[in-house]
Write a protein that holds these residues in place. Structure first.
Motif, PDB file in Angstrom:
ATOM      1  N   GLY A 129       0.800  -1.199   0.000  1.00  0.00           N
ATOM      2  CA  GLY A 129       0.000   0.000   0.000  1.00  0.00           C
ATOM      3  C   GLY A 129       0.834   1.250   0.000  1.00  0.00           C
ATOM      4  N   LEU A 130       0.182   2.354   0.318  1.00  0.00           N
ATOM      5  CA  LEU A 130       0.825   3.666   0.347  1.00  0.00           C
ATOM      6  C   LEU A 130       0.996   4.098   1.804  1.00  0.00           C
ATOM      7  CD1 LEU A 130       1.730   6.341  -1.010  1.00  0.00           C
ATOM      8  CD2 LEU A 130      -0.679   7.033  -0.974  1.00  0.00           C
ATOM      9  N   VAL A 131       2.190   4.542   2.121  1.00  0.00           N
ATOM     10  CA  VAL A 131       2.494   4.976   3.486  1.00  0.00           C
ATOM     11  C   VAL A 131       3.447   6.149   3.425  1.00  0.00           C
ATOM     12  CG1 VAL A 131       4.428   3.378   3.760  1.00  0.00           C
ATOM     13  CG2 VAL A 131       3.160   4.142   5.784  1.00  0.00           C
ATOM     14  N   GLN A 132       3.385   6.991   4.437  1.00  0.00           N
ATOM     15  CA  GLN A 132       4.320   8.110   4.504  1.00  0.00           C
ATOM     16  C   GLN A 132       5.667   7.645   5.031  1.00  0.00           C
ATOM     17  OE1 GLN A 132       2.393  11.140   6.894  1.00  0.00           O
ATOM     18  NE2 GLN A 132       1.566  12.145   5.069  1.00  0.00           N
ATOM     19  N   ALA A 133       6.695   8.385   4.692  1.00  0.00           N
ATOM     20  CA  ALA A 133       8.028   8.072   5.191  1.00  0.00           C
ATOM     21  C   ALA A 133       8.011   8.006   6.714  1.00  0.00           C
ATOM     22  CB  ALA A 133       9.027   9.122   4.718  1.00  0.00           C
ATOM     23  N   GLY A 189       6.702   5.491   8.282  1.00  0.00           N
ATOM     24  CA  GLY A 189       5.606   4.602   8.636  1.00  0.00           C
ATOM     25  C   GLY A 189       5.973   3.135   8.536  1.00  0.00           C
ATOM     26  N   SER A 190       4.955   2.302   8.738  1.00  0.00           N
ATOM     27  CA  SER A 190       5.167   0.855   8.764  1.00  0.00           C
ATOM     28  C   SER A 190       4.138   0.147   7.886  1.00  0.00           C
ATOM     29  CB  SER A 190       5.038   0.315  10.197  1.00  0.00           C
ATOM     30  OG  SER A 190       5.986   0.890  11.056  1.00  0.00           O
ATOM     31  N   VAL A 225      18.166  -2.710   4.749  1.00  0.00           N
ATOM     32  CA  VAL A 225      16.934  -2.870   5.527  1.00  0.00           C
ATOM     33  C   VAL A 225      17.218  -3.388   6.938  1.00  0.00           C
ATOM     34  CG1 VAL A 225      15.593  -3.308   3.441  1.00  0.00           C
ATOM     35  CG2 VAL A 225      16.431  -5.246   4.803  1.00  0.00           C
ATOM     36  N   LYS A 226      18.457  -3.670   7.245  1.00  0.00           N
ATOM     37  CA  LYS A 226      18.783  -4.173   8.571  1.00  0.00           C
ATOM     38  C   LYS A 226      18.349  -3.185   9.646  1.00  0.00           C
ATOM     39  CE  LYS A 226      22.702  -7.213   7.621  1.00  0.00           C
ATOM     40  NZ  LYS A 226      24.170  -7.400   7.741  1.00  0.00           N
ATOM     41  N   GLY A 227      17.722  -3.723  10.670  1.00  0.00           N
ATOM     42  CA  GLY A 227      17.263  -2.883  11.768  1.00  0.00           C
ATOM     43  C   GLY A 227      15.912  -2.255  11.526  1.00  0.00           C
ATOM     44  N   ARG A 228      15.398  -2.366  10.295  1.00  0.00           N
ATOM     45  CA  ARG A 228      14.100  -1.782   9.975  1.00  0.00           C
ATOM     46  C   ARG A 228      13.066  -2.839   9.585  1.00  0.00           C
ATOM     47  NH1 ARG A 228      13.529   1.485   5.707  1.00  0.00           N
ATOM     48  NH2 ARG A 228      15.224   0.558   4.487  1.00  0.00           N
ATOM     49  N   PHE A 229      13.517  -3.898   8.927  1.00  0.00           N
ATOM     50  CA  PHE A 229      12.617  -4.950   8.457  1.00  0.00           C
ATOM     51  C   PHE A 229      12.837  -6.211   9.278  1.00  0.00           C
ATOM     52  CE2 PHE A 229      12.113  -3.522   3.729  1.00  0.00           C
ATOM     53  CZ  PHE A 229      11.788  -2.247   4.158  1.00  0.00           C
ATOM     54  N   THR A 230      11.759  -6.975   9.466  1.00  0.00           N
ATOM     55  CA  THR A 230      11.842  -8.250  10.169  1.00  0.00           C
ATOM     56  C   THR A 230      11.063  -9.306   9.390  1.00  0.00           C
ATOM     57  OG1 THR A 230      11.950  -7.131  12.321  1.00  0.00           O
ATOM     58  CG2 THR A 230      11.414  -9.474  12.327  1.00  0.00           C
ATOM     59  N   SER A 234       9.994   2.192   9.774  1.00  0.00           N
ATOM     60  CA  SER A 234      10.845   3.323   9.386  1.00  0.00           C
ATOM     61  C   SER A 234      11.041   3.357   7.875  1.00  0.00           C
ATOM     62  CB  SER A 234      12.196   3.234  10.102  1.00  0.00           C
ATOM     63  OG  SER A 234      12.034   3.243  11.499  1.00  0.00           O
ATOM     64  N   LEU A 235       9.959   3.233   7.167  1.00  0.00           N
ATOM     65  CA  LEU A 235      10.046   3.164   5.711  1.00  0.00           C
ATOM     66  C   LEU A 235      10.554   4.454   5.110  1.00  0.00           C
ATOM     67  CD1 LEU A 235       6.831   1.099   5.113  1.00  0.00           C
ATOM     68  CD2 LEU A 235       9.099   0.479   4.279  1.00  0.00           C
ATOM     69  N   LYS A 236      11.299   4.308   4.027  1.00  0.00           N
ATOM     70  CA  LYS A 236      11.894   5.433   3.319  1.00  0.00           C
ATOM     71  C   LYS A 236      11.363   5.456   1.888  1.00  0.00           C
ATOM     72  CE  LYS A 236      16.203   4.638   5.860  1.00  0.00           C
ATOM     73  NZ  LYS A 236      17.661   4.368   5.724  1.00  0.00           N
TER      74      LYS A 236
END
Length: 116
Positions: free
Chosen positions: A9-13, A15-16, A63-68, A84-86
């Motif tokens: 989907g669409l998310v702001q920077a 976000g998750s 993506v380390k530390g942000r994705f699981t 912490s999406l960019k």
């Protein structure tokens, strides 16, 4: 057997989003579950995966530390929690599983768009 993805989907920077991928049927002896992504004009790249041996998760540096990544063996599902999406995470995300004799299965892809 098909892999069905959901959760894009669409998310702001900052976000998750949580992506999920489920096999429509049983895949015998899964040895690999992973997520790839492909941004416009770029090659598909491996984001995260769990190999059968030890069930240890592996991540691309960006993506380390942000994705699981997590897997549910009983349900043949794999999930990707993204935090912490960019904007540079914007891409089509694909899940992949490898079963017995190297049989590969791919999802249809789910769009993730991160706005700045």
């Amino acid at each position: 057997v098909q892999l069905v993805e959901s959760g894009g989907g669409l998310v702001q920077a900052g976000g998750s989003l949580r992506l999920s991928c489920a096999a429509s049927g049983n895949i015998f002896s899964i040895t690999f579950m992973g997520w790839y992504r492909q941004a416009p004009g770029k090659q598909r790249e491996l984001v995260a995966f769990i190999a059968d041996s030890g069930g240890i998760a592996n991540y691309a540096d960006y993506v380390k530390g942000r994705f699981t990544i997590t897997r549910d063996n009983a349900k043949d599902t794999v999930n990707l929690q993204m935090r912490s999406l960019k904007p540079e995470d914007t891409a089509v995300y694909y899940c992949s599983m490898v079963g017995a004799h190297g049989a590969e299965f791919w999802g249809q892809g789910t769009q993730v768009t991160v706005s700045s």
